[in-house]
Design a protein around this motif. Structure first.
Motif, mmCIF file in Angstrom:
data_model
loop_
_atom_site.group_PDB
_atom_site.id
_atom_site.type_symbol
_atom_site.label_atom_id
_atom_site.label_comp_id
_atom_site.label_asym_id
_atom_site.label_seq_id
_atom_site.Cartn_x
_atom_site.Cartn_y
_atom_site.Cartn_z
ATOM 1 N N ASN A 139 -17.607 4.674 9.507
ATOM 2 C CA ASN A 139 -18.073 5.736 8.625
ATOM 3 C C ASN A 139 -19.265 6.467 9.214
ATOM 4 O O ASN A 139 -19.307 7.693 9.250
ATOM 5 C CB ASN A 139 -18.501 5.147 7.269
ATOM 6 C CG ASN A 139 -17.364 5.077 6.294
ATOM 7 O OD1 ASN A 139 -16.595 6.015 6.160
ATOM 8 N ND2 ASN A 139 -17.255 3.958 5.612
ATOM 9 N N GLN A 140 -20.254 5.697 9.666
ATOM 10 C CA GLN A 140 -21.479 6.317 10.155
ATOM 11 C C GLN A 140 -21.228 7.053 11.463
ATOM 12 O O GLN A 140 -21.838 8.095 11.721
ATOM 13 C CB GLN A 140 -22.584 5.274 10.329
ATOM 14 C CG GLN A 140 -22.960 4.547 9.049
ATOM 15 C CD GLN A 140 -23.439 5.469 7.958
ATOM 16 O OE1 GLN A 140 -23.720 6.637 8.189
ATOM 17 N NE2 GLN A 140 -23.497 4.984 6.736
ATOM 18 N N SER A 141 -20.319 6.524 12.293
ATOM 19 C CA SER A 141 -20.000 7.220 13.533
ATOM 20 C C SER A 141 -19.385 8.573 13.223
ATOM 21 O O SER A 141 -19.729 9.586 13.846
ATOM 22 C CB SER A 141 -19.011 6.397 14.364
ATOM 23 O OG SER A 141 -19.616 5.225 14.822
ATOM 24 N N TYR A 142 -18.469 8.580 12.255
ATOM 25 C CA TYR A 142 -17.867 9.852 11.855
ATOM 26 C C TYR A 142 -18.947 10.814 11.364
ATOM 27 O O TYR A 142 -18.962 11.992 11.729
ATOM 28 C CB TYR A 142 -16.826 9.608 10.774
ATOM 29 C CG TYR A 142 -16.191 10.870 10.265
ATOM 30 C CD1 TYR A 142 -15.131 11.450 10.944
ATOM 31 C CD2 TYR A 142 -16.656 11.494 9.117
ATOM 32 C CE1 TYR A 142 -14.546 12.616 10.489
ATOM 33 C CE2 TYR A 142 -16.079 12.657 8.653
ATOM 34 C CZ TYR A 142 -15.033 13.219 9.341
ATOM 35 O OH TYR A 142 -14.466 14.382 8.884
ATOM 36 N N ASP A 143 -19.831 10.309 10.527
ATOM 37 C CA ASP A 143 -20.895 11.163 9.994
ATOM 38 C C ASP A 143 -21.773 11.720 11.103
ATOM 39 O O ASP A 143 -22.168 12.887 11.069
ATOM 40 C CB ASP A 143 -21.767 10.372 9.008
ATOM 41 C CG ASP A 143 -21.081 10.199 7.672
ATOM 42 O OD1 ASP A 143 -19.968 10.745 7.500
ATOM 43 O OD2 ASP A 143 -21.623 9.514 6.803
ATOM 44 N N ARG A 144 -22.102 10.868 12.073
ATOM 45 C CA ARG A 144 -22.919 11.328 13.191
ATOM 46 C C ARG A 144 -22.220 12.429 13.968
ATOM 47 O O ARG A 144 -22.833 13.447 14.304
ATOM 48 C CB ARG A 144 -23.217 10.171 14.152
ATOM 49 C CG ARG A 144 -24.372 9.286 13.728
ATOM 50 C CD ARG A 144 -24.464 8.056 14.613
ATOM 51 N NE ARG A 144 -24.838 8.386 15.965
ATOM 52 C CZ ARG A 144 -26.094 8.433 16.426
ATOM 53 N NH1 ARG A 144 -27.083 8.165 15.609
ATOM 54 N NH2 ARG A 144 -26.355 8.729 17.670
ATOM 55 N N SER A 145 -20.921 12.262 14.225
ATOM 56 C CA SER A 145 -20.279 13.294 15.051
ATOM 57 C C SER A 145 -20.051 14.565 14.235
ATOM 58 O O SER A 145 -20.130 15.663 14.766
ATOM 59 C CB SER A 145 -18.988 12.787 15.698
ATOM 60 O OG SER A 145 -18.058 12.438 14.728
ATOM 61 N N TRP A 146 -19.798 14.420 12.931
ATOM 62 C CA TRP A 146 -19.638 15.615 12.107
ATOM 63 C C TRP A 146 -20.967 16.348 11.968
ATOM 64 O O TRP A 146 -21.026 17.575 11.985
ATOM 65 C CB TRP A 146 -19.036 15.242 10.751
ATOM 66 C CG TRP A 146 -18.537 16.396 9.927
ATOM 67 C CD1 TRP A 146 -18.871 16.664 8.634
ATOM 68 C CD2 TRP A 146 -17.611 17.430 10.308
ATOM 69 N NE1 TRP A 146 -18.209 17.796 8.196
ATOM 70 C CE2 TRP A 146 -17.440 18.288 9.204
ATOM 71 C CE3 TRP A 146 -16.918 17.715 11.490
ATOM 72 C CZ2 TRP A 146 -16.612 19.409 9.234
ATOM 73 C CZ3 TRP A 146 -16.092 18.837 11.525
ATOM 74 C CH2 TRP A 146 -15.943 19.660 10.402
#
Lengths: 332, 332, 332, 332, 332
Positions: free
Chosen positions: B65-72
């Motif tokens: 989840n956090q990786s997705y948030d970081r890249s978004w």
């Protein structure tokens, strides 16, 4: 954007039939191998299947959440475009208001700029309706797009109508039409100010609205041109395929226990469960790209038309275009 | 940024082979110890394994989840850089517009500033392509970077081209190039105002856009230079290692029950489950740092080029650079 | 902020040894009571234990999520402080630029104000390094803080250096140093405007940046002075204690089934599971307060120093301070 | 706001005793019906109980998350009030600064306006301390409020002190005191401008801060006056009641299996599990309304006092009020 | 908006009776088929049912979360409308303040504009109370709306009252009333400026507030006119229907085991579980559309009235309207 309370059974059927076929195949396959080939060991323990199910559920859930967020963000952006368009129209007209007599000339400028703004909206709509390499391109999707968008006047014609032929021609080879239309708008505002149409502060304030429009344009392009990360999407697909392939084998021991004569019950139950998981995945899949022009997407055409109406009503023109009506239960 | 609908099987294979080896090893190990050494107690109860699995799933899910948030978030920042760049170009040109004859001199200033802005973009790109101590530095990643970025003109050359040699030299020893370019930009704007290029309000408004650019620069640097907290990342790794080491032993009783002759089935099933969990973890891992220059990262080079094109088209120059094309299915 | 790819094994050990001791104790205790005292009923059913485990997992997960959000929010705030500081430096210098000859006097004012800004940064750093009643104050944490921060020049000295002795003395008894420094800054700007250093619009624009700095200051103080709600934190601790105390008793039936001779296996497996849950909880615990000055916290000293460098380079001074280097793998 | 590291055991006890009584009652009830009445069928299967448990866990978790978000949002709002208050004080004083001699008159205006701002803070505090129909109104909560707030000077007196008697009287019948104080502030600023205290741009800038204060006021009122949706809260309560009533009956088969003589063990284990779930629910319950004036709420009095101190120190007054100190481990 | 601590039992009953009937039917059906028809195979294994339950739980949970977010976002928007309305009133009056004698004329303009703003509020309220094709339109909902809103003065009358008859007539055929009222407001402001009521900067600042109002209007319309995506809502319904139809069959084996004579216990337990799941779904369902005018929706009428009071009190008028009071425990 679908606007009836529930998806029609036809749509559910249309979404589901491939899934049902797939699960009938895996279910019968499992029974065939177990009963006819007599490979009893294919009745595998449930534990590994259930672990894969957990990972699958996580990924599908994650994808559904993010798809929803993407389409809601897209809807918000087009909401903002609506708001800034109305603000632009109202502010431009208010700032250009003059108590003296020289108005008529300025009024023409105002009208040209508001028309150019509508042209920008259609340029944005056109940009959103390009196809990207990760969107649905199967025959059914194409048919759907044709049905929904076939009767609309093409964006190109609308842009030419609102921009004027010469300006339109000058922009033809630009890489990004919308960007250059807003740049034209900025140049026109500058000239308008030098002609006395607005004063120095009003100029900056209007240019600020242009900046806001650049923001929303960029945001809309970002969602259009950045897919839901393919590594997550692919993984979700891989996992669901692995899971549903193993599922009937994992269910076998349960139904074997029930008694040999009831073994065929496996097929409908495997089908229901598979359908549920595939449908869940599919719901995320069709919500992932909010500008595909399909049934569940942001209704760009409707929104553009509504802004067009608001602006033309502000100009007090007599011929106001019609609102778009739902078609097969959807606005588009 | 990968732009095809699904990751190619080659990439999936390339990501997976280490995982498969690892799980073959643990699975065979469990069988070896159980059957050949006859240590029957290694067929441990499932409960403790499942508890560790729960904690692992939580951490891996959290990381994904956090990786997705970081890249978004990273993608949003570079979207904002696009928007502010277009706003800057359009506003600067509009504000510098003069009805009188002295334009040509101001036009030169505008061009220098817009060029300097493009130099800033390349300086940002260069900053994003530095390697940090927590990024992937294995041989495969290096090879991937070489393939993807090898043919690009180096940032240094681009910066020099757009900044001019003397200015470039003066900035050479600065700790943060982009910060100082924007400072130069501010100084130039101040001089431009005193020369009559823009008025007092326009000056402040343009300086406000510089502030926005400082904001986006700082945000981009923040994501680049702040890793996903290592305590979370390390824990995720530790837990998955503990879990997958215990997994085949926890599965043993299940397969023992199935019958001794089917014990070897443990190996493929352990492999599938291990692969699923490792792949899930890996997907987060490769999305964690959005500026690594790898397959799934923010396509900084493409974005910078698109802005470059937009600005140069605004200047009505004849030689417009080409858009970057996907390479092996990825924009970079 | 830890900046290596993985926490070193030493740190993991250092975090873990108390947890291992605790779980060895509960595991042995369960076996002692069951085997030596022969209280067979302590092999309690798994169900109630598992229910408590669920509640515990929810709370620990919730705490971990919120801890991450708190530290990421803190990092964002200090990122904003960076951005506004650069904007302030660049804008102040640009606005104070004069084509005429009276510059030198204004340059002095600019330098004083930029220096005062750096003093504000150190005042903020000092405020962030106060200890609150809910932070870690065990001996190990103190030792860690001493090692990490022992060699830095004290904030007080830096503030005095950048503020000047007399101004520093005048602020000595103020309840909130940073607030009053920004107030001084506002007063100086007002005088600067009256002296002709900036014009009326520039004054308001700079005062607007001061407002932004007040915002970030207040946000940083909010996170520093508002703990993660103690009712949630306490509950998380209570639940994990209850759960891990019951755990070995809940595991007993599983290992009893395995055979009496393998009963001692309970101890390592109870240990691994307990360690996993305690470690999971601990990871949230050490991320909860982002300004404790420990290994995983926001690297305030590093950020302050980087801004200091940027501003001093803007002033074209010759003596630029050095960047801080990672120490034991961490920036601080 | 509780500020010690852990809630004191006394508070945990005080929160828990009703829960313990309830679960003792349901546990004994189950045993009584099963053993004494001999209704063996009350040892119901676990499955339906577990399904209800899942739904309950979802709702309680959801409520806890949202409660946390509500209280953190409330804390942020009051943080913003702090920031805007400081900005207002610093900007007003800077803008009113005059190099000429007529200062003393303007200084009086500045002081009146800053005092009026403090009056607004107390009006806000008073609005936040009203009781709404969904807040805790049991005797224990009332006693807690009395203890925490009993010794504070009443808001009414503070408002009168800072507003002056005549202005206070004029506002007496207004429906929303804070709104009208900010309106007075706007009127005063307008007069101040016409008197030459600030110029046209400064006037607009200060009025902009008033707008910000209206924003924060409205946000704070929104959280105060909009409960966590009662349909969610009621459902959470209903489900937990149904679940905990069924729980001991669902646990019965487990303990029956353990042996008749150990049946009484059901009572403590049912108690622990029930306590865990009830406590979990209660933690959300007491965090739901951040302005109830209880132990875990936003410390409005403390924040208001801190702003008061900052503003009065800005005015260089000699008598600065004291900071509020924690009382029974809580700021309030 | 329901404002009592708990939903009254009557409301719970009113929401629940259909659910109870449905589950009585499925439960009895399962027993009938199993016992009377003797189709023993309908006692299906629990596993497939549980898998469908998981997917159902995910979807219902997702829907509940998003419904809450939608209604909280709607509440925030109307909070912002409150804040901007107060800012508009206070700023307009402050800016129009004149020390000279010509005030009385300007005062009339101010009053007309503030009245027109109230008309805009009622136009917004009217827009929010239109029915869309996905809202609840069953007889019970209609009855509820009639009871709650029947006694209010119609929006049309209020708009005419505050706008004046002639202006009202001129806007009659406009597609979007609120948009055109704000456009009128902009035009009036422009005239007001040319008449000397406000200066150039104040004009821009007030027009900025109009832009903010356009923003909030557009956001409110967005939530009103964009349903919670129907593909998610339909799926949630389909899954819960499939799950609850299979549930009693999945529970059969459990109760068969308990003993034939207790088989009828299945009916109440199936009922409780079904009710819990249906109620959970329903809670999301009634929170989905925050502007339906039902019990749990954003209390638009109350908010509009509160703003009306604040503005009229600012104008120092004598006749201030009354606050709306809760009715059957709800504000509306």
């Amino acid at each position: 954007m679908y606007v009836k309370r529930y998806l029609s059974p036809l749509i559910v059927y249309y979404y589901s039939w491939r899934m049902v076929l797939f699960s009938l195949f895996t279910g019968s396959g499992a029974i065939f191998v177990y009963s006819y080939l007599g490979w009893q060991w294919v009745a595998i323990p449930w534990l590994p299947v259930s672990l894969i199910g957990t990972a699958t559920a996580f990924f599908v859930g994650f994808k559904n959440n993010q798809s929803y967020d993407r389409s809601w963000e897209a809807r918000k952006i087009w909401g903002s475009i609506t708001n800034h368009s109305r603000s632009f129209g109202a502010a431009l007209r208010a700032y250009a208001y003059k108590s003296s007599s020289q108005t008529s000339d300025f009024d023409k400028d105002v009208k040209i700029m508001i028309y150019r703004h509508i042209a920008w909206l259609y340029a944005m709509k056109m940009a959103m309706s390009q196809r990207t390499s990760w969107e649905h391109k199967d025959r059914a999707s194409k048919r759907q797009r044709n049905t929904l968008h076939g009767k609309q006047v093409s964006c190109d014609i609308q842009i030419e109508k609102y921009l004027g032929a010469s300006e339109h021609a000058a922009l033809e080879n630009k890489k990004n039409l919308s960007t250059q239309i807003l740049d034209l708008q900025s140049q026109h505002l500058a000239k308008f100010r030098h002609a006395g149409g607005v004063d120095a502060y009003q100029h900056i304030s209007l240019q600020g609205i242009i900046s806001n429009l650049y923001d929303e344009q960029g945001k809309s392009e970002r969602i259009k041109n950045t897919p839901f990360p393919r590594q997550y999407a692919t993984t979700s697909n891989l996992f669901i395929f692995v899971f549903l392939t193993l599922l009937p084998f994992g269910l076998l021991p349960q139904f074997v226990e029930l008694g040999k004569e009831y073994l065929l019950l496996l097929i409908p139950f495997n089908m229901i469960v598979s359908w549920v998981f595939l449908f869940m995945e599919y719901v995320g899949d069709i919500s992932e790209n909010p500008f595909e022009g399909l049934l569940n997407d942001v209704p760009v055409a409707t929104i553009v038309r509504n802004i067009e109406i608001d602006l033309i009503e502000m100009l007090q023109e007599e011929k106001v275009p019609q609102k778009l009506q739902p078609f097969f239960g959807a606005l588009f």
